[in-house]
Each structure stands twice: as structure tokens, then as C-alpha cells.
Design an enzyme around this catalytic site. Sequence first.
Site, PDB file in Angstrom:
ATOM      1  N   ASN A   1      -6.712  -2.562  -5.896  1.00 54.73           N
ATOM      2  CA  ASN A   1      -6.848  -4.007  -5.816  1.00 54.73           C
ATOM      3  C   ASN A   1      -6.630  -4.598  -7.193  1.00 54.73           C
ATOM      4  O   ASN A   1      -7.392  -4.324  -8.122  1.00 54.73           O
ATOM      5  CB  ASN A   1      -8.221  -4.391  -5.264  1.00 54.73           C
ATOM      6  CG  ASN A   1      -8.302  -4.089  -3.781  1.00 54.73           C
ATOM      7  OD1 ASN A   1      -7.343  -4.313  -3.045  1.00 54.73           O
ATOM      8  ND2 ASN A   1      -9.419  -3.557  -3.341  1.00 54.73           N
TER       9      ASN A   1
ATOM     10  N   ARG B   1      -7.121  -7.206  -8.963  1.00 60.23           N
ATOM     11  CA  ARG B   1      -7.850  -8.456  -9.236  1.00 60.23           C
ATOM     12  C   ARG B   1      -9.282  -8.114  -9.616  1.00 60.23           C
ATOM     13  O   ARG B   1      -9.701  -6.967  -9.503  1.00 60.23           O
ATOM     14  CB  ARG B   1      -7.887  -9.303  -7.961  1.00 60.23           C
ATOM     15  CG  ARG B   1      -8.563  -8.567  -6.822  1.00 60.23           C
ATOM     16  CD  ARG B   1      -9.005  -9.462  -5.689  1.00 60.23           C
ATOM     17  NE  ARG B   1      -9.916  -8.769  -4.812  1.00 60.23           N
ATOM     18  CZ  ARG B   1      -9.564  -7.979  -3.804  1.00 60.23           C
ATOM     19  NH1 ARG B   1      -8.296  -7.791  -3.519  1.00 60.23           N
ATOM     20  NH2 ARG B   1     -10.463  -7.385  -3.061  1.00 60.23           N
TER      21      ARG B   1
ATOM     22  N   LYS C   1       0.829  -1.206   0.000  1.00 54.28           N
ATOM     23  CA  LYS C   1       0.000   0.000   0.000  1.00 54.28           C
ATOM     24  C   LYS C   1       0.866   1.260   0.000  1.00 54.28           C
ATOM     25  O   LYS C   1       0.554   2.246  -0.646  1.00 54.28           O
ATOM     26  CB  LYS C   1      -0.921   0.014   1.225  1.00 54.28           C
ATOM     27  CG  LYS C   1      -1.971  -1.063   1.203  1.00 54.28           C
ATOM     28  CD  LYS C   1      -2.880  -0.937   2.415  1.00 54.28           C
ATOM     29  CE  LYS C   1      -3.643  -2.222   2.614  1.00 54.28           C
ATOM     30  NZ  LYS C   1      -5.058  -2.073   2.825  1.00 54.28           N
TER      31      LYS C   1
ATOM     32  N   ILE D   1     -10.050   9.118   8.892  1.00 51.61           N
ATOM     33  CA  ILE D   1     -11.121  10.014   8.445  1.00 51.61           C
ATOM     34  C   ILE D   1     -12.433   9.458   8.980  1.00 51.61           C
ATOM     35  O   ILE D   1     -12.959   8.477   8.470  1.00 51.61           O
ATOM     36  CB  ILE D   1     -11.128  10.115   6.904  1.00 51.61           C
ATOM     37  CG1 ILE D   1      -9.742  10.590   6.462  1.00 51.61           C
ATOM     38  CG2 ILE D   1     -12.210  11.057   6.411  1.00 51.61           C
ATOM     39  CD1 ILE D   1      -9.483  10.521   5.005  1.00 51.61           C
TER      40      ILE D   1
HETATM   41  P1  ADP Z   1      -8.152  -3.614   3.036  1.00 52.96           P
HETATM   42  O1  ADP Z   1      -7.068  -3.639   2.011  1.00 52.96           O
HETATM   43  O2  ADP Z   1      -7.832  -4.426   4.238  1.00 52.96           O
HETATM   44  O3  ADP Z   1      -9.529  -3.880   2.468  1.00 52.96           O
HETATM   45  P2  ADP Z   1      -8.541  -0.714   2.881  1.00 52.96           P
HETATM   46  O4  ADP Z   1      -7.364   0.163   2.907  1.00 52.96           O
HETATM   47  O5  ADP Z   1      -9.185  -0.990   1.562  1.00 52.96           O
HETATM   48  O6  ADP Z   1      -8.183  -2.111   3.588  1.00 52.96           O
HETATM   49  O7  ADP Z   1      -9.661  -0.162   3.866  1.00 52.96           O
HETATM   50  C1  ADP Z   1     -10.848  -0.869   4.152  1.00 52.96           C
HETATM   51  C2  ADP Z   1     -11.839   0.023   4.894  1.00 52.96           C
HETATM   52  O8  ADP Z   1     -11.248   0.547   6.097  1.00 52.96           O
HETATM   53  C3  ADP Z   1     -12.262   1.268   4.130  1.00 52.96           C
HETATM   54  O9  ADP Z   1     -13.325   1.007   3.247  1.00 52.96           O
HETATM   55  C4  ADP Z   1     -12.689   2.188   5.268  1.00 52.96           C
HETATM   56  O10 ADP Z   1     -13.951   1.838   5.769  1.00 52.96           O
HETATM   57  C5  ADP Z   1     -11.672   1.875   6.342  1.00 52.96           C
HETATM   58  N1  ADP Z   1     -10.498   2.794   6.266  1.00 52.96           N
HETATM   59  C6  ADP Z   1      -9.324   2.553   5.649  1.00 52.96           C
HETATM   60  N2  ADP Z   1      -8.478   3.610   5.765  1.00 52.96           N
HETATM   61  C7  ADP Z   1      -9.137   4.550   6.491  1.00 52.96           C
HETATM   62  C8  ADP Z   1      -8.803   5.877   6.943  1.00 52.96           C
HETATM   63  N3  ADP Z   1      -7.621   6.445   6.706  1.00 52.96           N
HETATM   64  N4  ADP Z   1      -9.760   6.553   7.644  1.00 52.96           N
HETATM   65  C9  ADP Z   1     -10.973   6.004   7.902  1.00 52.96           C
HETATM   66  N5  ADP Z   1     -11.327   4.760   7.508  1.00 52.96           N
HETATM   67  C10 ADP Z   1     -10.436   4.031   6.818  1.00 52.96           C
END
Ligand code: ADP
Length: 453
Positions: free
Chosen positions: A295, A297, A123, A209
Site C-alpha cells: 500500500n 500511502r 497487485k 489460505i
Molecule cells: P485489499 O487491497 O482490498 O485490502 P488485500 O489483498 O489486502 O485486499 O486483502 C485483504 C484481506 O483479504 C486480507 O487481510 C485477508 O483477510 C483476505 N485475503 C486476501 N488474500 C487472501 C488469500 N489469498 N487467502 C485468504 N485470505 C485472503
Amino acid sequence: MRPYNGRMFKKILVANRGEIALRVIEACREMGIRTVAVFSETDRNSLHVRLADEAYCIGPAPARQSYLNIAALMSTAEIAHAEAIHPGYGFLAEDPHFVEVCEESKVVFVGPRHETMIQSGKKLECKKAVSAAGVPIVPGSGALKTEEELLSEARKLGFPLIFKASAGGGGRGMRVVQNEPELLEKFHAVKREAEAAFGDPTVFLEKYIPVARHVEVQILADMHGHVVHWGERECSIQRRYQKLIEESSAPALTKEMREAIWAAAVKAAEVLGYQNAGTVEFLVDESNFYMIEINARIQVEHPVSEMRVGKNLIQEQIRVAAGEKLGYAQKDIKLKGHAIECRLNAEDPSKNFAPSTGRIEIKSLPGGNGVRFDSHIFSGMDVTPFYDSLLAKLVVHAEDRPMAIAKMGNALKRFQIEGIKTTAPLCYEILQHPNFISGNFNTRFLEKNLPGA
Ligand code: ADP
């Protein structure tokens, strides 16, 4: 069906199980491509095994010994003369090593190149690359090694913050922290967890956030430098960071914001030299959007985009993996109506959503105009504890959002199975909630509106 240029695959191995394996098999069949299924000992009677042209047992039930067993998969591809492998989602879909093994074995991996996957799988690296090209990202730290680094980064960013594992995924490895004592207390635990879960202890901080929507963009790129997007998906209805209901279009985005997010997603794909289908994920607050990850995929929720675009994304993946040009431009993609997907998982709401296992008996299934039911279930099927709990994806498409919500309500009522518990009643409850209906929600919808769930 579009005429192929002679280089199309004759046979594809599907390195997955469940609904996505079925979906790939059906997509191939429509294209005149033969399919090879693989299965674990416990999946012997699965639908994907019955529907493929050939099927091979690749090991015992635990995924590590079967669906994640690269040697077994590659030798099956060799024996069956498969020219390509479709990984589906989960399992090896985002494993750069697997992609590299395919590339070296001259078996086409239906997905991005392994270099892209290495980048998107980290990431931190990915954020850095796209940010340099002007795509907005959530403010955050670099890789955190020492407590001094941790404190100085946290002070710069300001609380609340969220810890993330650079190699993380599937909603795991994240922890929100509100103050310095909590920060220090959780630092070593999150590093240990990241190492145990993802084999990489790299963690970083992001500004948390608190009021955000999760909006993502489906992108598709060929090998000839063409990138298009298939519109956005709203995926804020989540339980413990896991998506439960997804829809397209995203309600409550201004036209300007929507178009800016699409453009940022395409830019991110271009910067990474992305090929094949992928998803660029964003968090959106009142006035800004920030990319969180890519992502690399096909995703569970891709059908909501397909329903609006009117094309088969799995077939598009296969075409571009075979080297075909996209053959259409952004302006040729018309996003029609509104689509919603509910994930029907084998989980027991009365036991804090623990996996529910047992033998399924189908009483009635949804169907009808604009209703799509992507599933591998059948009466007499045993749901085992070995794999993820997704049983079915119920997807509806209608002229507008209110009609799609109404259609989904009807469809959910017709989903009646016995023998196991599912998330269908929870999806129904969410759909009736005034804050869902109004489109006025964010990623904390469940904890705020249905705190028992
Ligand atoms: P993963 O790869 O494990 O799915 P993500 O980075 O896609 O993780 O984040 C999944 C979820 O986590 C997001 O949809 C959101 O709900 C929450 N999230 C991730 N980063 C933040 C952030 N900086 N602030 C608030 N919520 C977050």
C-alpha cells in the site's frame, strides 16, 4: 525537533478531510509549516477547516466533485502558493495520475513516485516484481482472459481459490470459490465488478489460505536509498476484509518468522525503488508467510507503529518528501511495548453495520496516560453519508499486551457519544474474548467467534 536544512516546505496543502487531515495539519504546525485545508460544502464547519491556516471550498459534498477533483485541488495549491500536497489516505492518495499532475506542476506530492504507484496499484505486477527478488508471494495465476485459461490455472493451483481484482483495494472485489462450477459462475461477474469499481477488469486467482493472519510491515524510505522498517502490525481482526482492530507487535510470531517478514518487506521496498512511507502486507499461516500487496500511502493504522517507535510518521513523510535523509539506521529504531488501535466507525451493528448518520453529542471521551484519540469529532457535528465512516481511532500504548488490552477496555468505556451508533461496543466485545486475549486468532476471528457481527 530536528533542525531542517533550509529546503523544508513553508506551506502544505492537505488534500483530505476527517481525522487524517487534522493529523497532517498538527504535524505541519509542529514543524513550523503553514497549512492549507480544502473542504466540500458539507464540511464547512469541520475541525480541519478551523485549524488550518487557510481553507478553501473546492466543491459540493460528493467526493467526485470535491476531494477527488484534481483541477480544483491544483488550482487551490497554485492560488495558496502551497509547495507540497499531503494526500492522507483514501481519496487521491494512491492515484498515479494525481501524482503525475503534481510532479508536472512542480508541487511535491508527499508519497511515492508515480511510477511506483502504478506498479503497487497493480497487485499482479507488484507480486511479479517482488517475487523475482525472492520475496515469497501467495501462489496465483496471471491475468485471466478466457474460461480455458481460468480452468487450467484453477486446476494447477487447486481449490479453494480467491478471485482478486488487480486494481482492487479496500477489501472489495474479492470472492472465494470452492469448486469449478462456482469458479465459472463468478468469473464474469468479478470482471464486471472490477471494471465498474476500479476501471480495470483485470482479475486473477490466488490460492485461498483459509487459516491465515494478516501481518503487515511499516516501511519508510528516503530519496537516497535508505530503507527502514518500523516493525509489524497484526491486522487479522477484520469484518468483511476491512480491518477493525490492529496491534503491534503481532502476537504469536516466532522471532525468526518476525525477522524474516521484516527483511522481506525491506527487500520489497528496495526492489520497487520505493520512496516515502508504505506498507507491505503479508498473509501468515502456521509455518509460511506470503506477500499480498504494497500500500503506497500512509495507512489508517500507522499510529500503532508510531507509538512503539516514538516518532511522528507524518513528519517523517514530509521530511523525506523534502529530500532530507532519514538520518538514522535500522539499529537506531527501538520498538517499545505494545500498542493497540480500535477503529470507531459510525456504523450500526443492529443494521448489519450500515453507515449511521446523525448529529453527535459527546458525553465523555477517553484520555490519560498512554491513550491517544485521533479524531475530528465534536459535539454538534453532523455525520453525513458522503464519506467513509471512520469517526475516531482509539490507540493505546502500554508495557505489554495484557496491559494494553486492559487500557483499551477502560478507554472504550469512556467513549460515550449519542446521536449515532458506532463499532465501539463490538471492539469491546472482541477485546474480552478469550481467543483475542490468548492471541490465538486469524482473519476469520469474527465469523467464528462472534458470528452475529
Ligand atoms: P485489499 O487491497 O482490498 O485490502 P488485500 O489483498 O489486502 O485486499 O486483502 C485483504 C484481506 O483479504 C486480507 O487481510 C485477508 O483477510 C483476505 N485475503 C486476501 N488474500 C487472501 C488469500 N489469498 N487467502 C485468504 N485470505 C485472503
